[in-house]
Design an enzyme around this catalytic site. Structure first.
Site, PDB file in Angstrom:
ATOM      1  N   HIS A  22       0.855  -1.186   0.000  1.00  0.00           N
ATOM      2  CA  HIS A  22       0.000   0.000   0.000  1.00  0.00           C
ATOM      3  C   HIS A  22       0.890   1.234   0.000  1.00  0.00           C
ATOM      4  CE1 HIS A  22      -3.749   2.127   0.569  1.00  0.00           C
ATOM      5  NE2 HIS A  22      -3.224   2.807   1.559  1.00  0.00           N
ATOM      6  N   CYS A  23       0.934   1.941  -1.117  1.00  0.00           N
ATOM      7  CA  CYS A  23       1.776   3.144  -1.185  1.00  0.00           C
ATOM      8  C   CYS A  23       0.912   4.353  -1.480  1.00  0.00           C
ATOM      9  CB  CYS A  23       2.864   2.986  -2.239  1.00  0.00           C
ATOM     10  SG  CYS A  23       2.275   2.456  -3.838  1.00  0.00           S
ATOM     11  N   GLN A  24      -0.228   4.417  -0.812  1.00  0.00           N
ATOM     12  CA  GLN A  24      -1.123   5.539  -1.018  1.00  0.00           C
ATOM     13  C   GLN A  24      -0.484   6.844  -0.555  1.00  0.00           C
ATOM     14  OE1 GLN A  24      -4.841   5.303   1.160  1.00  0.00           O
ATOM     15  NE2 GLN A  24      -5.959   6.092  -0.575  1.00  0.00           N
TER      16      GLN A  24
END
Length: 337
Positions: A158-160
């Protein structure tokens, strides 16, 4: 009458706000009570589960706060990349055209523009293609039920809060890795090509503070600082992003994602205690893993799908993982779960 109506409206708004605050407090209490019960009830509870639960408020904060900065991070990536491209076109390209041989000029024009096109294409696709989630997974995540492998469509991480404002998963994993690879290659190319210019520009900047100061024009000073900025930024990104690219390359070679690596490690340790061997069911061997990841089904795909921009879809639907056509033989299946 108008004043009275306004006063009554203010009183109603005040009640609504108080009721909303009470509901929020009640929801937080119920959430905390549920977390505590789940820790005591779940038979799979261990130190990792307790630690993850304690960090849940931090995850919530990151998820809800950093999403607002996603657009800022994307704009920052676009802005920094655009500044490097502008410096190359405005400052370096005229110098290359004046001093380099025709063969070197053709090389720089061909490679530089190809690398730039690959960076822009893969970054755009990685940002705009969200990895869809399997709705049935949320329904199975109740009580002590365990999520099946890849039920969230091969989610990698998750690299939001980072460069994409997006999750990396089934449909955009290849674009994310290709962006990292070609951005690293582009930064290395700029660092190596601009090394001599960087040394001359840095030496010129050091003479700015001499007495008497040198007579550099505004254009010359801007050129010196631009070259130093380009080299320092590209070298820093090449080191940091290059390390991340090598890490993901190792994962792809093993047929894993970053999340699956932790899952497989624990499963390998658990089966080892029982005298059994764990084999990754999604690994087909190093070479075939790369062919599956890149979507190379035939030799010409190395050109049309790897060396050129290609919007082809990955193998599988994200829900089913049949044997890809590029795999020559079936690997040994998972022995035990």
């Amino acid at each position: 009458a108008a004043v009275m109506r306004l006063l009554l409206k203010c009183l109603r708004l005040g009640r609504r706000r108080r009721f909303k605050l009470v509901r929020q407090v009640e929801q937080l209490w119920q959430y905390g009570h549920l977390c505590l019960r789940s820790l005591l009830y779940n038979s799979f509870t261990n130190g990792d589960v307790v630690l993850d639960s304690l960090f849940e408020p931090v995850y919530w904060l990151v998820d809800h706060v950093t999403r607002w900065f996603g657009v800022v991070f994307v704009a920052l990536v676009i802005g920094l990349t655009s500044s490097i491209v502008a410096i190359v076109y405005i400052c370096l390209l005229p110098l290359i055209l004046q001093t380099y041989t025709p063969a070197w000029i053709c090389w720089h024009l061909a490679y530089g523009h190809w690398n730039l096109i690959m960076i822009v294409f893969h970054y755009y696709m990685a940002v705009c293609l969200p990895p869809p989630k399997h709705g049935a997974c949320a329904g199975t995540h109740t009580g002590a039920a365990l999520l099946p492998p890849r039920c969230v469509l091969k989610m990698d991480h998750h690299c939001q809060a980072a460069w994409l404002n997006n999750c990396v998963g089934h449909y955009n994993h290849r674009y994310f890795f290709s962006f990292c690879l070609f951005m690293t290659m582009g930064c290395i190319y700029c660092s190596i090509s601009g090394w001599e210019m960087f040394r001359d520009a840095y030496a010129a900047i050091e003479t700015y503070y001499q007495t008497p100061p040198p007579t550099f024009s505004f254009h010359q000073r801007a050129f010196h600082k631009s070259v130093v900025y380009l080299w320092v930024l590209c070298s820093s990104v090449a080191l940091a992003l290059g390390a991340l690219t090598l890490w993901h390359a190792a994962l792809i070679t093993r047929g894993e994602t970053s999340i699956e690596r932790h899952i497989n490690k624990k499963e390998r340790q658990r089966l080892q205690k029982k005298g059994k061997v764990f084999r990754n069911p999604y690994s087909y061997g190093s070479w075939d893993n790369w062919k599956v990841f890149l979507g190379v089904d035939m030799p010409r795909h190395w050109l049309t799908r790897v060396l050129l921009p290609s919007p082809h879809l990955p193998h599988g639907t994200g829900l089913s993982w049949d044997l890809p056509p590029c795999v020559t033989e079936q690997r040994t299946p998972l022995l035990a779960i």
